[in-house]
Design an enzyme around this catalytic site. Structure first.
Site, PDB file in Angstrom:
ATOM      1  N   ASP A  90       0.915  -1.075   0.006  1.00  0.00           N
ATOM      2  CA  ASP A  90      -0.039   0.159   0.028  1.00  0.00           C
ATOM      3  C   ASP A  90       0.978   1.414  -0.047  1.00  0.00           C
ATOM      4  O   ASP A  90       1.750   1.353   1.008  1.00  0.00           O
ATOM      5  CB  ASP A  90      -0.984   0.040   1.180  1.00  0.00           C
ATOM      6  CG  ASP A  90      -1.829   1.183   1.441  1.00  0.00           C
ATOM      7  OD1 ASP A  90      -1.604   2.109   0.620  1.00  0.00           O
ATOM      8  OD2 ASP A  90      -2.810   1.059   2.185  1.00  0.00           O
ATOM      9  N   SER A 124       1.631   8.313 -15.576  1.00  0.00           N
ATOM     10  CA  SER A 124       0.689   9.657 -15.517  1.00  0.00           C
ATOM     11  C   SER A 124      -0.424   9.412 -16.433  1.00  0.00           C
ATOM     12  O   SER A 124      -1.088   8.759 -16.076  1.00  0.00           O
ATOM     13  CB  SER A 124       1.565  10.865 -15.955  1.00  0.00           C
ATOM     14  OG  SER A 124       0.896  12.172 -15.701  1.00  0.00           O
ATOM     15  N   TYR A 170      -8.065  14.862  -9.559  1.00  0.00           N
ATOM     16  CA  TYR A 170      -7.257  13.651 -10.152  1.00  0.00           C
ATOM     17  C   TYR A 170      -6.387  14.409 -10.973  1.00  0.00           C
ATOM     18  O   TYR A 170      -5.183  13.979 -10.860  1.00  0.00           O
ATOM     19  CB  TYR A 170      -8.305  12.862 -10.988  1.00  0.00           C
ATOM     20  CG  TYR A 170      -7.351  11.612 -11.707  1.00  0.00           C
ATOM     21  CD1 TYR A 170      -7.025  10.568 -11.066  1.00  0.00           C
ATOM     22  CD2 TYR A 170      -7.299  11.693 -12.925  1.00  0.00           C
ATOM     23  CE1 TYR A 170      -6.042   9.747 -11.422  1.00  0.00           C
ATOM     24  CE2 TYR A 170      -6.592  10.632 -13.676  1.00  0.00           C
ATOM     25  CZ  TYR A 170      -6.121   9.782 -12.991  1.00  0.00           C
ATOM     26  OH  TYR A 170      -5.311   8.652 -13.507  1.00  0.00           O
ATOM     27  N   LYS A 200      -1.913  14.360 -11.011  1.00  0.00           N
ATOM     28  CA  LYS A 200      -1.229  14.251 -12.290  1.00  0.00           C
ATOM     29  C   LYS A 200      -0.293  15.302 -12.787  1.00  0.00           C
ATOM     30  O   LYS A 200       0.664  15.134 -13.220  1.00  0.00           O
ATOM     31  CB  LYS A 200      -1.990  13.494 -13.196  1.00  0.00           C
ATOM     32  CG  LYS A 200      -2.803  12.164 -12.982  1.00  0.00           C
ATOM     33  CD  LYS A 200      -1.549  11.242 -12.717  1.00  0.00           C
ATOM     34  CE  LYS A 200      -2.436   9.716 -12.408  1.00  0.00           C
ATOM     35  NZ  LYS A 200      -1.326   8.546 -12.020  1.00  0.00           N
TER      36      LYS A 200
END
Length: 275
Positions: free
Chosen positions: A54, A132, A146, A150
């Site tokens: 994780d 990416s 989000y 990135k």
């Protein structure tokens, strides 16, 4: 034969990359939060080891890196793939969800890099490949947060490449467009507090993404093959766009950006002290 460590291998691009790297004859540390999800990959090859990881847990990162080095003897290729999506308008974003998103998509990469780079520096070789996204180059609703993770990864990748190049370490970002993974379905999270004023714009786009999640044009297996190809280059690209959609979107952004620069050039250059 190279020694790989790949994060987020339970499904999608990470899973396909692990399979492709093994098929190409490499040794691979295949990782996932749930080791049972990757047991079948490890069972198919003596070149694979399955490890729990994780990326939001630094202790698990350290343990996975140590196990990889002890078993494989080093790490030549690190693929930072673990991540997931979150859809909301900016105003709708829940603080705990946004921070959790950054913890995985961005800080998970940072912490993994910090664990692996000392090994690559000692070797004076290695290749970091960050998965990416098109949304790291072009931002649209409902992916503001989000995309932010990135975009941050893009900056990290670009600066890192300049830092470690003198040390013999290569760095690349892979920029997939819309690919048929579970990004838009099983692993996707979205705001639990939608605002009615955004329904016709952000909300409609969310529904469109979910409706087409299983019908997107990109093949994750071909992304994996491209990742393996890039890993074997002596002079790999800093960025590799994958998909007709990301190609068109990026070219359009560059066209728009150049037009904006030209339009406002007189103001841009008029803010310095007179020479």
């Amino acid at each position: 034969m190279a020694r790989w460590l790949i994060t987020g291998c339970s499904t999608g691009i990470g899973r396909e990359t692990a399979i492709a790297a093994l098929s190409a004859g490499h040794q691979v540390a295949v990782t996932a939060r749930r080791p049972e999800a990757i047991a079948d990959i490890a069972a198919t090859s003596e070149q694979a080891i399955a490890l729990p990881l994780d990326v939001t847990d630094r202790r698990q990162i350290a343990a996975a890196v140590t196990a990889t080095v002890e078993t494989l003897g080093g790490i030549d290729v690190l693929v930072n793939n673990a991540g997931y999506g979150y859809m909301s308008a900016v105003e709708e974003g829940e603080d705990h969800e946004v921070r959790r998103l950054f913890d995985t998509n961005y800080f998970g990469v940072v912490d993994t890099l910090k664990a692996v780079l000392p090994i690559m520096r000692e070797q004076r070789s290695g290749h970091v490949i960050n998965i990416s996204s098109m949304t790291g180059l072009v931002a649209n609703p409902p992916n503001a947060y989000y995309s932010s993770t990135k975009f941050a990864l893009e900056a990290l990748t670009e600066a890192l490449a300049k830092e470690v190049n003198p040390l013999g370490i290569k760095v690349s970002a892979i920029e997939p467009g819309a690919f048929r993974t579970d990004w838009g379905s099983r692993s996707m999270r979205e705001t639990a507090t939608p605002i009615a004023d955004y329904a016709d714009n952000v909300g409609a786009r969310k529904e469109l993404i979910k409706a087409f999640a299983d019908h997107l044009p990109g093949d994750p297996r071909r992304v994996a093959e491209a990742v393996v190809m890039v890993s074997e280059l002596s002079d790999p690209p800093l960025r590799l766009l994958l998909g007709q959609d990301v190609l068109e979107a990026t070219r359009q952004k560059l066209t728009d950006m150049n037009a904006l620069i030209d339009q406002w050039e007189s103001v841009t250059v008029d803010v310095n002290f007179p020479t």
